[in-house]
Design a protein around this motif. Sequence first.
Motif, PDB file in Angstrom:
ATOM      1  N   ARG A 189       0.847  -1.188   0.000  1.00 13.37           N
ATOM      2  CA  ARG A 189       0.000   0.000   0.000  1.00 13.37           C
ATOM      3  C   ARG A 189       0.885   1.240   0.000  1.00 13.37           C
ATOM      4  O   ARG A 189       1.726   1.426   0.881  1.00 13.37           O
ATOM      5  CB  ARG A 189      -0.907   0.008   1.228  1.00 13.37           C
ATOM      6  N   SER A 190       0.716   2.057  -1.002  1.00 17.26           N
ATOM      7  CA  SER A 190       1.603   3.199  -1.192  1.00 17.26           C
ATOM      8  C   SER A 190       0.963   4.159  -2.182  1.00 17.26           C
ATOM      9  O   SER A 190      -0.226   4.043  -2.495  1.00 17.26           O
ATOM     10  CB  SER A 190       2.958   2.724  -1.729  1.00 17.26           C
ATOM     11  N   THR A 191       1.748   5.096  -2.682  1.00 18.72           N
ATOM     12  CA  THR A 191       1.244   5.988  -3.715  1.00 18.72           C
ATOM     13  C   THR A 191       1.006   5.233  -5.012  1.00 18.72           C
ATOM     14  O   THR A 191       0.339   5.742  -5.915  1.00 18.72           O
ATOM     15  CB  THR A 191       2.247   7.130  -3.978  1.00 18.72           C
ATOM     16  N   ASP A 192       1.556   4.014  -5.134  1.00 20.66           N
ATOM     17  CA  ASP A 192       1.399   3.220  -6.347  1.00 20.66           C
ATOM     18  C   ASP A 192       0.279   2.193  -6.264  1.00 20.66           C
ATOM     19  O   ASP A 192      -0.251   1.762  -7.291  1.00 20.66           O
ATOM     20  CB  ASP A 192       2.704   2.487  -6.670  1.00 20.66           C
ATOM     21  N   PHE A 193      -0.053   1.761  -5.036  1.00 18.38           N
ATOM     22  CA  PHE A 193      -1.055   0.726  -4.853  1.00 18.38           C
ATOM     23  C   PHE A 193      -1.972   1.063  -3.678  1.00 18.38           C
ATOM     24  O   PHE A 193      -1.520   1.583  -2.659  1.00 18.38           O
ATOM     25  CB  PHE A 193      -0.394  -0.637  -4.620  1.00 18.38           C
ATOM     26  N   ALA A 194      -3.252   0.690  -3.828  1.00 19.88           N
ATOM     27  CA  ALA A 194      -4.244   1.039  -2.817  1.00 19.88           C
ATOM     28  C   ALA A 194      -4.223   0.111  -1.609  1.00 19.88           C
ATOM     29  O   ALA A 194      -4.702   0.473  -0.532  1.00 19.88           O
ATOM     30  CB  ALA A 194      -5.640   1.023  -3.445  1.00 19.88           C
ATOM     31  N   VAL A 195      -3.693  -1.084  -1.773  1.00 11.06           N
ATOM     32  CA  VAL A 195      -3.696  -2.074  -0.692  1.00 11.06           C
ATOM     33  C   VAL A 195      -2.381  -2.845  -0.672  1.00 11.06           C
ATOM     34  O   VAL A 195      -1.563  -2.739  -1.592  1.00 11.06           O
ATOM     35  CB  VAL A 195      -4.859  -3.084  -0.860  1.00 11.06           C
ATOM     36  N   ASP A 196      -2.203  -3.650   0.381  1.00 12.88           N
ATOM     37  CA  ASP A 196      -1.081  -4.577   0.453  1.00 12.88           C
ATOM     38  C   ASP A 196      -1.507  -5.900  -0.180  1.00 12.88           C
ATOM     39  O   ASP A 196      -2.662  -6.323  -0.049  1.00 12.88           O
ATOM     40  CB  ASP A 196      -0.683  -4.854   1.911  1.00 12.88           C
ATOM     41  N   TYR A 230      -4.204   2.448  -8.296  1.00  8.69           N
ATOM     42  CA  TYR A 230      -3.293   1.401  -8.755  1.00  8.69           C
ATOM     43  C   TYR A 230      -2.419   1.901  -9.908  1.00  8.69           C
ATOM     44  O   TYR A 230      -2.269   1.241 -10.933  1.00  8.69           O
ATOM     45  CB  TYR A 230      -4.079   0.167  -9.190  1.00  8.69           C
ATOM     46  N   THR A 231      -1.789   3.037  -9.705  1.00  4.79           N
ATOM     47  CA  THR A 231      -0.903   3.588 -10.731  1.00  4.79           C
ATOM     48  C   THR A 231       0.234   2.623 -11.046  1.00  4.79           C
ATOM     49  O   THR A 231       0.692   2.532 -12.197  1.00  4.79           O
ATOM     50  CB  THR A 231      -0.315   4.930 -10.262  1.00  4.79           C
ATOM     51  N   GLY A 232       0.695   1.898 -10.049  1.00  5.54           N
ATOM     52  CA  GLY A 232       1.788   0.954 -10.261  1.00  5.54           C
ATOM     53  C   GLY A 232       1.475  -0.077 -11.323  1.00  5.54           C
ATOM     54  O   GLY A 232       2.375  -0.525 -12.050  1.00  5.54           O
ATOM     55  N   VAL A 275       8.617   5.819 -19.531  1.00  9.97           N
ATOM     56  CA  VAL A 275       7.836   6.901 -20.129  1.00  9.97           C
ATOM     57  C   VAL A 275       6.465   6.994 -19.463  1.00  9.97           C
ATOM     58  O   VAL A 275       5.981   8.080 -19.123  1.00  9.97           O
ATOM     59  CB  VAL A 275       7.685   6.681 -21.650  1.00  9.97           C
ATOM     60  N   ASP A 276       5.832   5.845 -19.267  1.00 12.26           N
ATOM     61  CA  ASP A 276       4.499   5.820 -18.663  1.00 12.26           C
ATOM     62  C   ASP A 276       4.504   6.361 -17.245  1.00 12.26           C
ATOM     63  O   ASP A 276       3.506   6.924 -16.783  1.00 12.26           O
ATOM     64  CB  ASP A 276       3.955   4.391 -18.645  1.00 12.26           C
ATOM     65  N   SER A 287       6.053  -1.954  -7.656  1.00 11.35           N
ATOM     66  CA  SER A 287       6.310  -0.525  -7.536  1.00 11.35           C
ATOM     67  C   SER A 287       7.788  -0.217  -7.600  1.00 11.35           C
ATOM     68  O   SER A 287       8.633  -1.042  -7.302  1.00 11.35           O
ATOM     69  CB  SER A 287       5.739   0.013  -6.213  1.00 11.35           C
ATOM     70  N   GLY A 288       8.122   0.999  -7.982  1.00 16.34           N
ATOM     71  CA  GLY A 288       9.508   1.393  -8.126  1.00 16.34           C
ATOM     72  C   GLY A 288      10.144   1.770  -6.818  1.00 16.34           C
ATOM     73  O   GLY A 288       9.504   1.874  -5.785  1.00 16.34           O
TER      74      GLY A 288
END
Length: 349
Positions: free
Chosen positions: A63-70, A97-99, A281-282, A342-343
């Motif tokens: 769960r982070s800025t890239d994902f809504a959950v663990d 879910y940008t990741g 790029v994305d 995620s990065g």
Amino acid sequence: MESSRRDAVPGAGVPSPARAAASEPAGPPVGAPELRELPVLPELRADCSRCFALCCVALPFARSTDFAVDKPAGKPCGNLGADFRCGIHRDLRRSGYTGCTVFDCAGAGQQVSQVTFGGRDWRADRSVAGPMFAVFPVMRQLHELLRYLQEVVRHPGARAVHGELSAACARVTALTFADADVLARLDVPEVRHEVSELLLRASESVRAGQRGRELRGADLFGARLRGARLRGASLRGALLVAADLSGADLRGADVIGADLRDADLRGADLTGCLFLTQAQVDAARGDAATLLPEGFVRPEHWGAVTPSGQRGDAGRRSGSATGNGSGQGNGSAGRSGSGGRSGRGARRR
């Protein structure tokens, strides 16, 4: 979760590419006009229709800025349907879910699903679930390396190492068709290291006439680089999260593994960039004035593109250099490793 983490896979009993190559004929001498024939490569572009949603199951995310959950590795994402399709695919960014939108398996998903395991479905045949999930991140790294090798194997600027590049391409390709047991025991870090050293030499050869700034592995988080002259620079593994690169000249720069999440590329010129990937790029921000290498797709979240595909301020068309692969830091080949999606540096909520 840190995607720069690499699982140390034991290599017991499995010859590394270097050792396996010991009995092979040496490549052509430097400057030789002929290249050895390249092998038939596996598909290096993702085809989700032929994959059993391995990225949605095998990999962990936090769960982070890239994902809504663990989600732990091996557990299907809650948005995965019975048909192996994502239930919120069109709303991933809005759903947190940008990741997922910047992830690229480089074709490893269908290779594992259809080749390594012969089309066996992990839901229908639970005996293949564990082995399939273990092999997927290994295959992803091999495909990632093949993308990088393919980009420079016939690049005129890397002529001095063409023979070694084509030999490495053949060895890594052979590994992608290996049995699951061989892949599970493969010493992935060693393979990556060997290929990385070769890619570095290729990069130096290509950039020899325009060697720019040396920023390999630099921490440039949020750096103000607006309009920076970075032509031919080494940005291998550089942390460029949220950096302002608007209007920057990045032509011919080596960006292998550079973390470009949320970097501002509006009006920047990335034509001729070495080892740039669609995933990088994305993950960045850009606009109609951003110049991309030929073959790259302008992300939808960048906004509208001018009808002609030209640069908004000067009417220049997108460049003509090629580039592919997926994103590892500090100059080694790839950033994704075998961890989750995620990065590096993703902020936890």
